[in-house]
Design a protein around this motif. Structure first.
Motif, mmCIF file in Angstrom:
data_model
loop_
_atom_site.group_PDB
_atom_site.id
_atom_site.type_symbol
_atom_site.label_atom_id
_atom_site.label_comp_id
_atom_site.label_asym_id
_atom_site.label_seq_id
_atom_site.Cartn_x
_atom_site.Cartn_y
_atom_site.Cartn_z
ATOM 1 N N THR A 159 -7.464 -1.452 -2.319
ATOM 2 C CA THR A 159 -7.678 -0.684 -1.091
ATOM 3 C C THR A 159 -6.440 -0.758 -0.203
ATOM 4 O O THR A 159 -5.517 -1.533 -0.465
ATOM 5 C CB THR A 159 -8.870 -1.254 -0.302
ATOM 6 N N GLU A 160 -6.467 -0.001 0.869
ATOM 7 C CA GLU A 160 -5.387 -0.060 1.859
ATOM 8 C C GLU A 160 -5.235 -1.469 2.425
ATOM 9 O O GLU A 160 -4.158 -1.881 2.826
ATOM 10 C CB GLU A 160 -5.692 0.915 3.002
ATOM 11 N N GLY A 161 -6.366 -2.186 2.454
ATOM 12 C CA GLY A 161 -6.341 -3.564 2.964
ATOM 13 C C GLY A 161 -6.050 -4.580 1.868
ATOM 14 O O GLY A 161 -6.265 -5.772 2.063
ATOM 15 N N ASP A 162 -5.571 -4.108 0.702
ATOM 16 C CA ASP A 162 -5.211 -4.981 -0.426
ATOM 17 C C ASP A 162 -6.391 -5.739 -1.010
ATOM 18 O O ASP A 162 -6.222 -6.797 -1.625
ATOM 19 C CB ASP A 162 -4.121 -5.994 -0.023
ATOM 20 N N GLU A 163 -7.592 -5.219 -0.819
ATOM 21 C CA GLU A 163 -8.719 -5.828 -1.520
ATOM 22 C C GLU A 163 -8.727 -5.267 -2.927
ATOM 23 O O GLU A 163 -8.546 -4.063 -3.133
ATOM 24 C CB GLU A 163 -10.037 -5.477 -0.822
ATOM 25 N N ILE A 164 -8.941 -6.147 -3.906
ATOM 26 C CA ILE A 164 -8.898 -5.686 -5.298
ATOM 27 C C ILE A 164 -10.021 -6.325 -6.107
ATOM 28 O O ILE A 164 -10.157 -7.550 -6.123
ATOM 29 C CB ILE A 164 -7.517 -5.972 -5.951
ATOM 30 N N ASN A 165 -10.801 -5.477 -6.757
ATOM 31 C CA ASN A 165 -11.796 -5.989 -7.702
ATOM 32 C C ASN A 165 -11.063 -6.194 -9.020
ATOM 33 O O ASN A 165 -11.038 -5.332 -9.883
ATOM 34 C CB ASN A 165 -12.951 -4.996 -7.853
ATOM 35 N N SER A 166 -10.417 -7.361 -9.144
ATOM 36 C CA SER A 166 -9.472 -7.572 -10.236
ATOM 37 C C SER A 166 -10.141 -7.623 -11.604
ATOM 38 O O SER A 166 -9.483 -7.404 -12.612
ATOM 39 C CB SER A 166 -8.647 -8.828 -9.969
ATOM 40 N N SER A 167 -11.431 -7.895 -11.666
ATOM 41 C CA SER A 167 -12.132 -7.945 -12.954
ATOM 42 C C SER A 167 -13.540 -7.401 -12.798
ATOM 43 O O SER A 167 -14.105 -7.427 -11.703
ATOM 44 C CB SER A 167 -12.208 -9.381 -13.476
ATOM 45 N N PRO A 221 0.834 -1.214 0.000
ATOM 46 C CA PRO A 221 0.000 0.000 0.000
ATOM 47 C C PRO A 221 0.869 1.264 0.000
ATOM 48 O O PRO A 221 0.540 2.260 -0.649
ATOM 49 C CB PRO A 221 -0.817 -0.138 1.284
ATOM 50 N N ASP A 222 1.981 1.217 0.696
ATOM 51 C CA ASP A 222 2.880 2.363 0.747
ATOM 52 C C ASP A 222 3.479 2.665 -0.632
ATOM 53 O O ASP A 222 3.502 3.818 -1.085
ATOM 54 C CB ASP A 222 3.988 2.049 1.762
ATOM 55 N N GLU A 223 3.939 1.626 -1.302
ATOM 56 C CA GLU A 223 4.498 1.812 -2.654
ATOM 57 C C GLU A 223 3.419 2.327 -3.603
ATOM 58 O O GLU A 223 3.690 3.145 -4.486
ATOM 59 C CB GLU A 223 5.070 0.484 -3.168
ATOM 60 N N ARG A 224 2.200 1.829 -3.432
ATOM 61 C CA ARG A 224 1.100 2.276 -4.304
ATOM 62 C C ARG A 224 0.785 3.745 -4.070
ATOM 63 O O ARG A 224 0.486 4.478 -5.012
ATOM 64 C CB ARG A 224 -0.160 1.434 -4.050
ATOM 65 N N ARG A 225 0.835 4.162 -2.807
ATOM 66 C CA ARG A 225 0.573 5.578 -2.527
ATOM 67 C C ARG A 225 1.585 6.458 -3.248
ATOM 68 O O ARG A 225 1.250 7.478 -3.832
ATOM 69 C CB ARG A 225 0.632 5.844 -1.015
ATOM 70 N N LYS A 226 2.838 6.030 -3.230
ATOM 71 C CA LYS A 226 3.876 6.819 -3.901
ATOM 72 C C LYS A 226 3.668 6.851 -5.412
ATOM 73 O O LYS A 226 3.893 7.865 -6.066
ATOM 74 C CB LYS A 226 5.258 6.239 -3.585
ATOM 75 N N ALA A 227 3.254 5.710 -5.973
ATOM 76 C CA ALA A 227 3.125 5.624 -7.437
ATOM 77 C C ALA A 227 1.827 6.249 -7.943
ATOM 78 O O ALA A 227 1.707 6.562 -9.126
ATOM 79 C CB ALA A 227 3.197 4.159 -7.856
ATOM 80 N N GLY A 228 0.861 6.438 -7.060
ATOM 81 C CA GLY A 228 -0.451 6.933 -7.498
ATOM 82 C C GLY A 228 -1.346 5.774 -7.866
ATOM 83 O O GLY A 228 -0.859 4.738 -8.332
ATOM 84 N N PRO A 229 -2.661 5.919 -7.653
ATOM 85 C CA PRO A 229 -3.564 4.781 -7.882
ATOM 86 C C PRO A 229 -3.670 4.424 -9.362
ATOM 87 O O PRO A 229 -3.638 5.300 -10.215
ATOM 88 C CB PRO A 229 -4.900 5.294 -7.341
ATOM 89 N N LYS A 230 -3.748 3.144 -9.611
ATOM 90 C CA LYS A 230 -3.975 2.649 -10.978
ATOM 91 C C LYS A 230 -5.260 1.832 -10.971
ATOM 92 O O LYS A 230 -5.438 0.973 -10.099
ATOM 93 C CB LYS A 230 -2.827 1.749 -11.443
ATOM 94 N N ASN A 231 -6.119 2.065 -11.932
ATOM 95 C CA ASN A 231 -7.371 1.306 -11.960
ATOM 96 C C ASN A 231 -8.051 1.494 -13.313
ATOM 97 O O ASN A 231 -7.584 2.261 -14.150
ATOM 98 C CB ASN A 231 -8.322 1.785 -10.852
ATOM 99 N N GLY A 232 -9.173 0.818 -13.478
ATOM 100 C CA GLY A 232 -10.024 1.041 -14.645
ATOM 101 C C GLY A 232 -9.725 0.113 -15.801
ATOM 102 O O GLY A 232 -8.839 -0.735 -15.758
ATOM 103 N N ALA A 233 -10.496 0.287 -16.866
ATOM 104 C CA ALA A 233 -10.335 -0.506 -18.078
ATOM 105 C C ALA A 233 -11.052 0.238 -19.200
ATOM 106 O O ALA A 233 -12.155 -0.126 -19.595
ATOM 107 C CB ALA A 233 -10.914 -1.900 -17.903
ATOM 108 N N GLN A 234 -10.426 1.298 -19.678
ATOM 109 C CA GLN A 234 -11.079 2.099 -20.715
ATOM 110 C C GLN A 234 -11.343 1.259 -21.963
ATOM 111 O O GLN A 234 -10.428 0.647 -22.512
ATOM 112 C CB GLN A 234 -10.173 3.270 -21.117
ATOM 113 N N ALA A 235 -12.592 1.263 -22.392
ATOM 114 C CA ALA A 235 -12.926 0.679 -23.692
ATOM 115 C C ALA A 235 -13.363 1.831 -24.592
ATOM 116 O O ALA A 235 -13.894 2.836 -24.108
ATOM 117 C CB ALA A 235 -14.053 -0.329 -23.566
#
Lengths: 981, 169
Positions: free
Chosen positions: A645-653, A474-488
């Motif tokens: 999320t901070e708790g590493d929950e991810i809606n991977s698809s 989570p710390d590394e992700r905060r530094k890198a900025g959030p990544k998400n989505g799937a633009q179609a």
């Protein structure tokens, strides 16, 4: 056509594909079919024969001197004009498209030759001399973690490239409290879906603008466009990437062409001319990409009724020699789905990524699913066996209950829709499960080996581009900025004759996207599919695209189809307002049907669609600016795809289909061959847009899975040699091995996609391998079984391991094991033992009798060196042989120990020759052991024994001739090919 | 038999789908490369170049053959049929091609040319195959997209239609 059903007219029908007429008549436009600019050069790649070696020297002078050669490029040349490919983990490692200091897998590029023809380029490969200092190779992922093993990358302290642990719910408590703890350990093998068309590209460089233009059968994801542009050291807008109109299959694999785009981009820059490269099959099998192999220990905390309270995953992912983007995505694609189709609230996970001397991994149909479900569904069967429960009941009791959707899994996935319990029940009933149990009982009563396998699975589709960042803390992700989505994206254009053209960036490889998009837009605009023209060849300089563009994670129907529907809706709304003004009705009362735009309830008050659609071209003055309808693009990224999320929950698809499979497999008691007697596969893939294509995806995925389950493995020797380098060694199933599965459907539309559709392309690659393995385990009563389920492996379970042949005393080999050969034989020579002995020790005699020898040099009485040309099957090459004599017992016996090295491979071996005088001369007996590595081992494996025997026979035949004796009896080889052996 | 010299280009002439063609080839040039890159007949595809996958199958003097295992110079004077020659006329598909389209027996279409060439020849020799015979025959081809089920269905359907109307092509 009536107004009422116009919105559902075409979708849902298996219309004939618009793609087919061209493909059936040889008019496809695949990458190697397209015309190239005059002066286009052709590239060929020299590849490593070693799994692990330091590059001591590369001599390219002779290759460069060959007429027709434009350039010979090595790692140093590529480094000068490009940058390392970005890797997906925080680790100080580089990833180049060509070896720079070491080779780390068989098939790794070592040099690129660019020439006026491919034939000449390949000629030049033979003239490049490379000195390799071989290093111990690491093949086993568990052994790779051993601190005593060599480390593959200088920047790393060990071969462990990434490690993360995760905890969801209260897994420790669940394990403490549960009545039972049941575990499986599995080793999932390497395999690949091997599209029939290999990689291909044409790269061009414009020095005036410092810009690259590459045409390649790349398939996305276009997040890799950024990786390639950075590697080529140009801004994204100076790296134009295009795809040909047709691509011959991909299944994820053609993502892996991207390092070659960088490599050939540089080659085009150096030579100042376009460079074309078409991968050949041998290159593809050895070095394109493969799926990951994975070692998984999965433990469950289980109640006495079979209910699973918690899971504990320990996954060791082997990504091969480099962490090539987007890896380690295979490991994280399923992260939201680690509880499968089950309601399990407590999960702990340890994920480790390890580097070994194997081909770097990448996208492959199923992508992480086969590895996860193999562990999970083997575990479910073990629970049933260990607790003496019916496996059907164990699955039923754990399924996510009806009415619980959308359902958030413990690890973060939001399962969009479904009724797993109902679909499961329907499958058992409509698929004839009771009858299958009867068949099994009958078969077993007759003493046959017959097993039943079951699998429940969730098939994720439309990947969240942010799931890979779960590998970061989570710390590394905060530094890198959030990544998400799937633009179609989708674009709809109207031309001046009112024709409709759809452009998408979905990059199909045969899935029929053009047909389905025409159906979707035809329905929306009240037209026929034949009125719609769909363009799917991609151009990064012209098309609407984003990082998620491309054809992977089964995203077409749900995401791209949905975006087309949205783009169509945008243009339709504008047209409706214009029509409303002309027809004097409210825009809400306009309907599109039968090629007309008309007032609802008054079909005579209508305009032809084409006339309305052309208005903004010819008479923009008639149309208010907000209604100008020429071209509309829709971008769609579902809001449900949030960052971890901070708790590493991810809606991977975004979408989650449901699959329930069962099968009956019979195993031949003598041969161990598994025969699929019956296979039933139930799918809930949401709304079905084209039943024929859905069936095609299911049967196609099933066939891939049958291959992975029963036959296919990218096999490596302990020394890193690659052993399955042809389609005769890497066995993919044919018509004889793939039965027709029974396909059932239960449709619950996805509430998250514009058309209710979900992906369906990968599910059977996830569910079928383990379903077949469960059946085999059931048939043979096995606790543990790993893929592939080859007859030899199953026969060993049935009959016990084959007894080892009586040991003979053999000279020890110098080094590790690749393809092992051994043999023995004898010949009769019409000369005294003393004469034969002298010949064997005389370099001039040896030069005339060693097959293919170009000269033998005597370095000492017991040390010789020779240049020889040898052919093994399709591979003829020149080798250097270094031979030492030992244990001399003149004139009775001598041991020869040799190392043979060449561009195509190497061999180490030892043989003992004994001479025994008899009445007419001397009986020469020999006994040898050898191990072969390199390309020869990869592609000539099946032929090596035969080839070795031929060479040895030739040697003794020459020896006999040299002594003036009568030629030996003509052998089979001579009789077949009319040559003396 | 003309004497050939390695490294020199020789004129190769044959009949391709009923038309006389000629081009130059070194003795080592494969028929696949000759068809595709010298004659521009790109309908024949290269899947493995070692004779296993069947994608490059063409008909040489009436016999199906792997064009990747054939040298162009070997076919001098031969009559060759390729996928481009299957349709009875432009804009119309053969019975077999039509059946492939109807049954969705192709996806990417890369292996299809070879399968069509093999089946076209086979169904003329064996107009009434059992499904098992047909599957065994098709065992010489690899398709990675379809799972073979629709290919077998299309071939059986085409065989039936050709039996019912033998004058169709």
């Amino acid at each position: 056509m009536s107004a009422a059903n116009s919105s559902t007219q075409w979708c849902g029908q298996s219309v004939e594909r618009v793609e087919d007429a061209a493909l059936l008549t040889g008019r496809g436009r695949f990458i190697d079919d397209l015309a190239t600019k005059p002066g286009t050069l052709h590239a060929a790649i020299l590849r490593s024969p070693h799994g692990h070696a330091r590059l001591a020297a590369i001599r390219t002078d002779a290759a460069r001197a060959l007429p027709g050669i434009a350039a010979v490029l090595t790692g140093d040349d590529i480094r000068k004009l490009s940058a390392s490919l970005v890797v997906g983990v925080k680790a100080p490692v580089e990833c180049w498209p060509i070896a720079t200091d070491r080779v780390r897998y068989v098939g790794e590029p070592v040099a690129v030759v660019v020439a006026t023809s491919r034939y000449i380029a390949e000629d030049a490969l033979d003239l490049i001399e490379v000195d390799y200092d071989t290093l111990p190779a690491i093949v086993d992922p568990v052994a790779a973690l051993n601190p005593t093993q060599p480390v593959l990358h200088d920047g790393l302290k060990s071969n462990l490239a990434s490690e993360r642990t995760f905890r969801y719910g209260e897994p420790e408590e669940a394990f403490t409290e549960a009545a039972h703890r049941i575990a499986v350990t599995i080793r999932y093998p390497r395999n690949s879906c091997t599209p029939m068309e290999t990689y291909g590209l044409v790269a061009e460089y414009d020095p005036g603008e410092d810009a690259y233009d590459v045409l390649a059968n790349f398939m996305g994801p276009f997040s890799l466009h950024a990786v390639m542009a950075r590697a080529l050291k140009v801004p994204g807008n100076r790296f134009r990437l295009r795809t040909p109109p047709d691509s011959g299959g991909s299944f994820g694999v053609k993502q892996g062409v991207f390092p070659y785009i960088v490599l050939m981009g540089v080659a085009a820059r150096v030579t100042g001319q376009p460079v074309k490269w078409i991968e050949d099959r041998l290159e593809h099998l050895a070095a394109s990409v493969s799926a990951t192999n994975r070692v998984t220990t999965l433990k469950a905390a289980v109640d006495s009724d079979g209910r699973v309270r918690a899971l504990d995953w320990d996954q060791l992912e082997d990504v091969g020699a480099h962490i090539r983007a987007p890896e380690p995505a295979t490991l994280y694609r399923m992260h939201g789905n680690l509880t499968g189709a089950y309601d399990i609230r407590h999960v702990s996970v340890r994920n480790r990524v390890v580097l070994t001397n194997k081909t770097p991994t990448g996208l492959n149909r199923g992508f992480g699913g086969p590895q996860v479900y193999y562990a999970l569904e083997r575990l479910m069967q073990r629970i049933a066996v260990e607790l003496k429960l019916d496996p059907v009941e164990v699955i039923r009791r754990n399924l996510i209950p009806s009415g619980a959707f959308p359902y958030r899994t413990a690890t973060g996935a939001l399962l969009d829709s479904g009724d797993y319990v109902k679909a499961f029940g329907l499958a058992l009933q409509d698929g004839g499960f009771a009858e299958l149990r009867q068949r099994q009982a009958t078969a077993r009563a007759e003493g046959r080996l017959y097993g039943i396998g079951l699998t429940a699975a969730v098939e994720p589709s439309v990947s969240n581009m942010g799931y890979i960042t779960t590998v970061l803390t989570p710390d590394e992700r905060r530094k890198a900025g959030p990544k998400n989505g799937a633009q179609a994206t989708a674009t709809i254009s109207l031309d001046p004759l009112g024709g409709v053209t759809v452009h998408v960036s979905s990059v199909p490889q045969g899935q029929g996207h053009r047909t389905v998009l025409a159906q979707i837009v035809a329905d929306d605009l009240g037209l026929k599919p034949s009125d719609i023209r769909v363009v799917t060849d991609f151009d990064s300089a012209r098309d609407a695209w984003s990082i998620a563009s491309g054809n992977y994670s089964s995203r077409f129907a749900a995401a791209v189809g949905g975006a087309a529907k949205l783009a169509s809706g945008k243009i339709k709304a504008k047209l409706a307002r214009t029509a409303a003004a002309q027809l004097n009705v409210a825009a809400d009362d306009i309907e599109f049907a039968g090629g007309k735009v008309r007032a609802r309830g008054n079909p005579d008050n209508a305009l032809p669609f084409s006339r309305l659609a052309a208005t903004s071209h010819w008479s923009p003055g008639l149309v208010p600016e907000e209604n100008q309808a020429l071209r509309e693009t829709a971008f769609w990224s579902p809001t449900q795809l949030t960052a971890p999320t901070e708790g590493d929950e991810i809606n991977s698809s975004l979408c989650h289909g449901f699959i329930f499979d069962f099968c009956g497999v019979e195993i031949d008691r003598v041969t161990g061959a598994a025969r699929i007697d019956k296979y039933v596969t139930m799918h809930d893939c949401g709304t079905i847009l084209h039943p024929g294509m859905v069936a095609g995806q299911v049967t196609g995925g099933f066939a891939h899975a049958v291959g992975a389950a029963l036959y296919e493995e990218y096999a490596y020797g302990d020394d890193g040699s690659f052993l399955t380098g042809t389609f005769a060694d890497y066995l993919v199933p044919t018509t004889m091995e793939v039965p027709a599965p029974v396909i059932l459907h239960y449709e619950t539309p996805s509430p998250f996609t514009p058309l209710g559709a979900k992906g369906v392309g990968e599910g059977n690659c996830m569910s079928t391998p383990v379903c077949l393995a469960n059946a085999v385990a059931d048939a043979l009563g096995l606790d543990a079984i790993d893929l592939p389920l080859t007859p030899a492996k199953l026969a060993a379970h049935i009959h016990g391991a084959e007894s080892t042949p009586p040991q003979q005393e053999r000279p020890a080999l110098a080094a590790g094991k690749g393809r092992a050969l051994h043999g023995a034989g004898e010949a009769h020579v019409n000369a005294s033992a003393d004469a034969v002995w002298r010949m064997l020790l005389d370099p001039n005699t040896l030069a005339t009798i060693i097959p293919g020898a170009h000269g033998v040099e005597k370095l000492s009485d017991t040390h010789f060196r020779a240049d020889v040309t040898l052919g093994v099957g399709p591979v003829t090459g020149r080798y250097k042989a270094d031979i030492r004599l030992s244990d001399l017992d003149a004139p009775r016996a001598v041991t020869l120990t040799g190392i043979v090295t060449g561009a195509l491979g190497d061999a180490r071996g030892a043989g003992r020759i004994t001479l025994t005088p008899d009445e007419a001369g001397t009986r020469v007996a020999y006994d040898y052991d050898a191990a072969i590595g390199g390309k020869v081992a990869s592609i000539g494996g099946r032929l090596l024994d035969g080839a070795a025997k031929v060479v040895i026979r030739q040697f003794f035949a020459a020896l006999v001739r040299h002594t003036g004796g009568a030629p030996a009896k003509r052998g089979l080889f001579a009789r077949l090919f009319g040559r003396d052996t | 038999m003309p004497r050939l010299t390695a490294g020199e280009r020789h004129t190769v002439r044959f009949t391709l789908n009923g038309r006389a063609v000629e081009a130059q080839a070194e003795p080592r040039m494969l028929l696949t490369d000759f068809l595709r890159h010298e004659l521009g007949a790109t309908g024949t595809h290269v899947g493995c170049e070692h004779g296993v996958c069947g994608a490059c199958t063409v008909e040489i003097d009436g016999v199906p053959a792997r064009s990747c295992l054939t040298l162009a110079v070997q076919t001098d004077g031969a009559s060759i049929r390729t996928v481009e020659g299957l349709a009875p006329e432009p804009g119309r598909l053969s019975v077999l091609q039509e059946a492939f389209r109807r049954h969705h027996a192709l996806q990417c279409g890369f292996c299809t040319a070879g399968i069509l060439m093999s089946l076209d020849n086979y169904l003329r020799r064996q107009p009434n195959p059992s499904e098992h015979e047909l599957r065994e025959f098709l065992g010489g081809h690899i398709c990675r997209c379809t799972g073979y089920v629709p290919i077998v269905a299309a071939a059986m359907d085409a065989a039936r239609r050709l039996r019912e109307s033998p004058s169709d092509v």
